[in-house]
Design a protein around this motif. Sequence first.
Motif, PDB file in Angstrom:
ATOM      1  N   SER A 121       0.658  -1.082   0.012  1.00  0.00           N
ATOM      2  CA  SER A 121       0.057  -0.029   0.022  1.00  0.00           C
ATOM      3  C   SER A 121       0.866   1.238   0.118  1.00  0.00           C
ATOM      4  CB  SER A 121      -0.937  -0.146   1.262  1.00  0.00           C
ATOM      5  OG  SER A 121      -2.073   0.797   0.969  1.00  0.00           O
ATOM      6  N   ALA A 122       0.774   2.212   1.039  1.00  0.00           N
ATOM      7  CA  ALA A 122       1.673   3.298   0.979  1.00  0.00           C
ATOM      8  C   ALA A 122       3.225   2.867   1.171  1.00  0.00           C
ATOM      9  CB  ALA A 122       1.480   4.190   2.387  1.00  0.00           C
ATOM     10  N   GLY A 123       3.326   1.571   1.617  1.00  0.00           N
ATOM     11  CA  GLY A 123       4.759   1.232   1.521  1.00  0.00           C
ATOM     12  C   GLY A 123       5.441   0.695   0.293  1.00  0.00           C
ATOM     13  N   ALA A 124       4.278   0.230  -0.653  1.00  0.00           N
ATOM     14  CA  ALA A 124       4.531  -0.065  -2.026  1.00  0.00           C
ATOM     15  C   ALA A 124       5.056   1.276  -2.755  1.00  0.00           C
ATOM     16  CB  ALA A 124       3.463  -0.660  -2.691  1.00  0.00           C
ATOM     17  N   HIS A 125       4.268   2.305  -2.486  1.00  0.00           N
ATOM     18  CA  HIS A 125       4.864   3.829  -2.899  1.00  0.00           C
ATOM     19  C   HIS A 125       6.105   3.989  -2.491  1.00  0.00           C
ATOM     20  CE1 HIS A 125       5.316   7.920  -1.842  1.00  0.00           C
ATOM     21  NE2 HIS A 125       4.666   8.079  -3.163  1.00  0.00           N
ATOM     22  N   LEU A 126       6.346   3.793  -1.304  1.00  0.00           N
ATOM     23  CA  LEU A 126       7.840   4.322  -0.861  1.00  0.00           C
ATOM     24  C   LEU A 126       8.729   3.359  -1.403  1.00  0.00           C
ATOM     25  CD1 LEU A 126       6.787   4.776   2.957  1.00  0.00           C
ATOM     26  CD2 LEU A 126       7.509   6.624   1.180  1.00  0.00           C
ATOM     27  N   ALA A 127       8.586   2.039  -1.512  1.00  0.00           N
ATOM     28  CA  ALA A 127       9.560   1.263  -2.193  1.00  0.00           C
ATOM     29  C   ALA A 127       9.721   1.648  -3.708  1.00  0.00           C
ATOM     30  CB  ALA A 127       9.123  -0.371  -2.136  1.00  0.00           C
ATOM     31  N   ALA A 128       8.657   2.037  -4.414  1.00  0.00           N
ATOM     32  CA  ALA A 128       8.737   2.660  -5.788  1.00  0.00           C
ATOM     33  C   ALA A 128       9.593   3.842  -5.986  1.00  0.00           C
ATOM     34  CB  ALA A 128       7.405   2.761  -6.342  1.00  0.00           C
ATOM     35  N   MET A 129       9.627   4.419  -4.848  1.00  0.00           N
ATOM     36  CA  MET A 129      10.220   5.760  -4.520  1.00  0.00           C
ATOM     37  C   MET A 129      11.820   5.648  -4.390  1.00  0.00           C
ATOM     38  SD  MET A 129       8.627   8.491  -5.444  1.00  0.00           S
ATOM     39  CE  MET A 129       9.788   9.706  -4.645  1.00  0.00           C
ATOM     40  N   ASP A 163       0.542   7.404  -8.482  1.00  0.00           N
ATOM     41  CA  ASP A 163       0.274   8.767  -8.633  1.00  0.00           C
ATOM     42  C   ASP A 163      -0.438   9.384  -7.524  1.00  0.00           C
ATOM     43  OD1 ASP A 163      -0.502  11.144  -9.812  1.00  0.00           O
ATOM     44  OD2 ASP A 163      -1.596  10.261 -11.561  1.00  0.00           O
ATOM     45  N   LEU A 164      -0.009  10.036  -6.841  1.00  0.00           N
ATOM     46  CA  LEU A 164      -0.538  10.975  -5.426  1.00  0.00           C
ATOM     47  C   LEU A 164      -1.394  12.028  -5.881  1.00  0.00           C
ATOM     48  CD1 LEU A 164       2.746  10.997  -3.544  1.00  0.00           C
ATOM     49  CD2 LEU A 164       1.184   9.117  -3.535  1.00  0.00           C
ATOM     50  N   LEU A 165      -1.565  12.480  -7.210  1.00  0.00           N
ATOM     51  CA  LEU A 165      -2.441  13.707  -7.341  1.00  0.00           C
ATOM     52  C   LEU A 165      -3.933  13.250  -7.183  1.00  0.00           C
ATOM     53  CD1 LEU A 165      -1.044  15.181 -10.945  1.00  0.00           C
ATOM     54  CD2 LEU A 165      -0.805  16.037  -8.635  1.00  0.00           C
ATOM     55  N   PRO A 166      -4.487  12.137  -7.449  1.00  0.00           N
ATOM     56  CA  PRO A 166      -5.796  11.807  -7.124  1.00  0.00           C
ATOM     57  C   PRO A 166      -6.216  11.885  -5.770  1.00  0.00           C
ATOM     58  CG  PRO A 166      -5.183  10.205  -8.608  1.00  0.00           C
ATOM     59  CD  PRO A 166      -3.813  11.060  -8.054  1.00  0.00           C
ATOM     60  N   ILE A 167      -5.204  11.668  -4.616  1.00  0.00           N
ATOM     61  CA  ILE A 167      -5.770  11.799  -3.305  1.00  0.00           C
ATOM     62  C   ILE A 167      -5.454  13.032  -2.664  1.00  0.00           C
ATOM     63  CG2 ILE A 167      -4.845   9.193  -2.968  1.00  0.00           C
ATOM     64  CD1 ILE A 167      -2.590  10.150  -1.453  1.00  0.00           C
ATOM     65  N   THR A 181       0.908  19.558  -1.060  1.00  0.00           N
ATOM     66  CA  THR A 181       0.712  20.367  -2.286  1.00  0.00           C
ATOM     67  C   THR A 181       0.695  19.615  -3.586  1.00  0.00           C
ATOM     68  OG1 THR A 181       3.033  21.135  -2.461  1.00  0.00           O
ATOM     69  CG2 THR A 181       1.668  22.261  -0.983  1.00  0.00           C
ATOM     70  N   GLU A 182       0.295  20.054  -4.649  1.00  0.00           N
ATOM     71  CA  GLU A 182       0.475  19.544  -5.894  1.00  0.00           C
ATOM     72  C   GLU A 182       2.059  19.471  -6.238  1.00  0.00           C
ATOM     73  OE1 GLU A 182      -0.681  20.607 -10.740  1.00  0.00           O
ATOM     74  OE2 GLU A 182      -2.359  20.848  -9.117  1.00  0.00           O
ATOM     75  N   ASN A 219       6.694  13.267  -5.686  1.00  0.00           N
ATOM     76  CA  ASN A 219       6.615  11.990  -5.000  1.00  0.00           C
ATOM     77  C   ASN A 219       5.889  11.041  -5.561  1.00  0.00           C
ATOM     78  OD1 ASN A 219       8.640  12.458  -2.575  1.00  0.00           O
ATOM     79  ND2 ASN A 219       7.353  14.222  -2.305  1.00  0.00           N
ATOM     80  N   SER A 220       5.538  11.191  -6.921  1.00  0.00           N
ATOM     81  CA  SER A 220       4.937  10.064  -7.349  1.00  0.00           C
ATOM     82  C   SER A 220       5.595   9.173  -8.486  1.00  0.00           C
ATOM     83  CB  SER A 220       3.569  10.839  -8.596  1.00  0.00           C
ATOM     84  OG  SER A 220       2.870  11.492  -7.728  1.00  0.00           O
ATOM     85  N   PRO A 221       5.735   7.882  -8.158  1.00  0.00           N
ATOM     86  CA  PRO A 221       6.588   7.093  -8.828  1.00  0.00           C
ATOM     87  C   PRO A 221       6.339   6.822 -10.310  1.00  0.00           C
ATOM     88  CG  PRO A 221       6.049   6.187  -6.797  1.00  0.00           C
ATOM     89  CD  PRO A 221       5.349   7.264  -7.019  1.00  0.00           C
ATOM     90  N   SER A 222       4.967   7.086 -10.686  1.00  0.00           N
ATOM     91  CA  SER A 222       4.851   6.934 -12.136  1.00  0.00           C
ATOM     92  C   SER A 222       5.265   7.876 -13.156  1.00  0.00           C
ATOM     93  CB  SER A 222       3.071   7.034 -12.227  1.00  0.00           C
ATOM     94  OG  SER A 222       2.624   8.215 -11.775  1.00  0.00           O
ATOM     95  N   ARG A 223       5.848   9.170 -12.346  1.00  0.00           N
ATOM     96  CA  ARG A 223       6.440  10.114 -13.193  1.00  0.00           C
ATOM     97  C   ARG A 223       7.942  10.252 -13.038  1.00  0.00           C
ATOM     98  NH1 ARG A 223       1.793  13.728 -13.814  1.00  0.00           N
ATOM     99  NH2 ARG A 223       0.127  12.830 -12.717  1.00  0.00           N
ATOM    100  N   LEU A 224       8.484   9.148 -12.412  1.00  0.00           N
ATOM    101  CA  LEU A 224       9.953   9.163 -12.033  1.00  0.00           C
ATOM    102  C   LEU A 224      10.385   7.856 -12.734  1.00  0.00           C
ATOM    103  CD1 LEU A 224       9.919  10.021  -8.358  1.00  0.00           C
ATOM    104  CD2 LEU A 224      10.267  11.497 -10.178  1.00  0.00           C
ATOM    105  N   VAL A 225       9.811   7.243 -13.892  1.00  0.00           N
ATOM    106  CA  VAL A 225      10.149   6.271 -14.420  1.00  0.00           C
ATOM    107  C   VAL A 225      11.676   6.256 -15.148  1.00  0.00           C
ATOM    108  CG1 VAL A 225       9.681   4.341 -16.028  1.00  0.00           C
ATOM    109  CG2 VAL A 225       7.945   5.155 -14.651  1.00  0.00           C
ATOM    110  N   PRO A 226      11.853   7.568 -15.729  1.00  0.00           N
ATOM    111  CA  PRO A 226      13.465   7.754 -16.255  1.00  0.00           C
ATOM    112  C   PRO A 226      14.395   7.507 -15.326  1.00  0.00           C
ATOM    113  CG  PRO A 226      11.833   9.307 -17.347  1.00  0.00           C
ATOM    114  CD  PRO A 226      10.893   8.659 -16.387  1.00  0.00           C
ATOM    115  N   GLN A 227      14.221   8.008 -14.348  1.00  0.00           N
ATOM    116  CA  GLN A 227      14.933   7.862 -13.091  1.00  0.00           C
ATOM    117  C   GLN A 227      15.186   6.320 -12.708  1.00  0.00           C
ATOM    118  OE1 GLN A 227      17.229  10.231 -11.805  1.00  0.00           O
ATOM    119  NE2 GLN A 227      18.189   8.340 -10.850  1.00  0.00           N
ATOM    120  N   LEU A 228      14.278   5.835 -12.525  1.00  0.00           N
ATOM    121  CA  LEU A 228      14.178   4.347 -12.339  1.00  0.00           C
ATOM    122  C   LEU A 228      14.991   3.703 -13.251  1.00  0.00           C
ATOM    123  CD1 LEU A 228      11.290   2.128 -10.753  1.00  0.00           C
ATOM    124  CD2 LEU A 228      12.461   1.265 -12.674  1.00  0.00           C
ATOM    125  N   GLN A 229      14.882   3.946 -14.431  1.00  0.00           N
ATOM    126  CA  GLN A 229      15.445   3.212 -15.728  1.00  0.00           C
ATOM    127  C   GLN A 229      17.176   3.299 -15.286  1.00  0.00           C
ATOM    128  OE1 GLN A 229      13.261   5.448 -18.830  1.00  0.00           O
ATOM    129  NE2 GLN A 229      13.755   3.520 -19.916  1.00  0.00           N
TER     130      GLN A 229
END
Length: 292
Positions: free
Chosen positions: A152-160, A186-190, A202-203, A209-219
């Motif tokens: 859950s929130a921990g999966a978000h943190l792991a993705a970060m 993606d944290l925007l919806p919450i 804030t936005e 802090n949204s992993p979906s927007r940080l995929v180039p860094q993950l690569q």
Amino acid sequence: MKWTDMEIDELERQYSPSRWSRRMSADDVIEAHVKALKEGTARARGLAQTLLNVPYGDGDGEKLDVYIPSTDSLDVHLVVYLHGGYWQFLSKEESGFMAVPLVDKGVVVVAVGYDIAPKGNMDLMVAQVRRSVVSVVQQYSHIRGLYLCGHSAGAHLAAMVLSTDWSQFSVAPQIKGAFLVSGIYDLLPILSTYVNEPLKMTEEVALRNSPSRLVPQLQLSSACCHVVVVVAENESPEFRKQSEDYYKTLEAAGLNVSMEDVANTDHFNIIEQLVDGDYHLTQLLLKMMGKS
């Protein structure tokens, strides 16, 4: 983005996982979840050698619990577990349960504490879990394979963690695998929901802090990591969409990613069952380590 009251009501329903369980009422499923995690962690502490409250930083909340198998091997597999609770609930004290089947296989399990809201904000929590992984690598030089598991929130943190620019740190952890279970990417919806009331994001904070927007860094940082995006059958449509979209984004980026849709589970028992060595996800993790 401005939401109408009706849209916010529906968003809050979508982002209330307890309302989607088919096993019991919303209140009961949360109570049962906490009970299961506590009982599993108590079992793990009875089975394994433990090092509790190991500091990874100077803050009061920056502590690890380490569950150590009885093994003479110097080269060990190690799993770092990041707990859920919507960044405002639970702690490492209920987070040792997955050590029950793993220590028997010679796997070290590390449960990470971090400063949940309102004491901690999103930037702080992300920084803390990143530093916790660096600390683990520094303390355990004989790690044969480092793996992440977050719920859950921990999966978000792991993705970060996977999206970290490790050049800012003294080491670059070689993470071989990551199990992201029922996460939000993606944290925007919450932002407009009750979830954000103690977080006060804030936005701008949500975007960075949204992993979906940080995929180039993950690569760049985790190209060799096998990422498993896991979703429960009885999640809300929005939670399922979060996992499916993140999986597709990683796949399109050419990363080593797979998706597991676990039948007959909801947001809570999908992680609780990691206490069982025969559970599908436990077996998948052991197979990834070559220990099945």
